[in-house]
Design an enzyme around this catalytic site. Structure first.
Site, mmCIF file in Angstrom:
data_model
loop_
_atom_site.group_PDB
_atom_site.id
_atom_site.type_symbol
_atom_site.label_atom_id
_atom_site.label_comp_id
_atom_site.label_asym_id
_atom_site.label_seq_id
_atom_site.Cartn_x
_atom_site.Cartn_y
_atom_site.Cartn_z
ATOM 1 N N CYS A 1 0.859 -1.185 0.000
ATOM 2 C CA CYS A 1 0.000 0.000 0.000
ATOM 3 C C CYS A 1 0.894 1.233 0.000
ATOM 4 O O CYS A 1 2.117 1.123 -0.089
ATOM 5 C CB CYS A 1 -0.975 -0.004 1.165
ATOM 6 S SG CYS A 1 -0.250 0.256 2.777
ATOM 7 N N ALA A 2 0.312 2.381 0.099
ATOM 8 C CA ALA A 2 1.070 3.624 -0.022
ATOM 9 C C ALA A 2 2.193 3.705 1.026
ATOM 10 O O ALA A 2 3.334 3.971 0.691
ATOM 11 C CB ALA A 2 0.146 4.824 0.081
#
Length: 103
Positions: free
Chosen positions: A10-11
């Site tokens: 994810c980010a």
């Protein structure tokens, strides 16, 4: 060493931590020895080299990376469904990862 390795990206690697925990519980409930871990998009390449996962799942916020990963990897790559991600449905995401490995 685990029989299956599932990587989530994810980010920042933070939002997937709870999902990893729920996926691990789903794996244990099914008696599957799985290493499930999360990393940030910035660290994804080094983790791919280090851990050699069987499947890569991307958080919806990094869906733009899907094409890049599919082009350079020969493992299944998929974006986690928005609803499953939002609800942190570890069981469903784990089952999806397992089915991706069987293809």
């Amino acid at each position: 060493m685990a029989e299956k390795t599932i990587m989530l990206c994810c980010a920042a690697g933070m939002s997937t931590t709870l999902l990893v925990s729920k996926m691990q519980k789903a794996a244990e409930a099914e008696g599957i020895d799985a290493e499930i871990f999360a990393t940030s998009a910035a660290n994804a390449d080094s983790k791919l080299d280090e851990k050699n996962p069987d499947v890569l799942l991307l958080g919806p916020q990094v869906r733009y990376l899907e094409g890049q990963f599919k082009d350079k990897l020969d493992i299944p790559v998929e974006v986690i469904g928005m609803q499953d991600y939002r609800m942190m449905n570890g069981e469903k995401v784990f089952k999806r990862a397992m089915s991706m490995m069987k293809k």
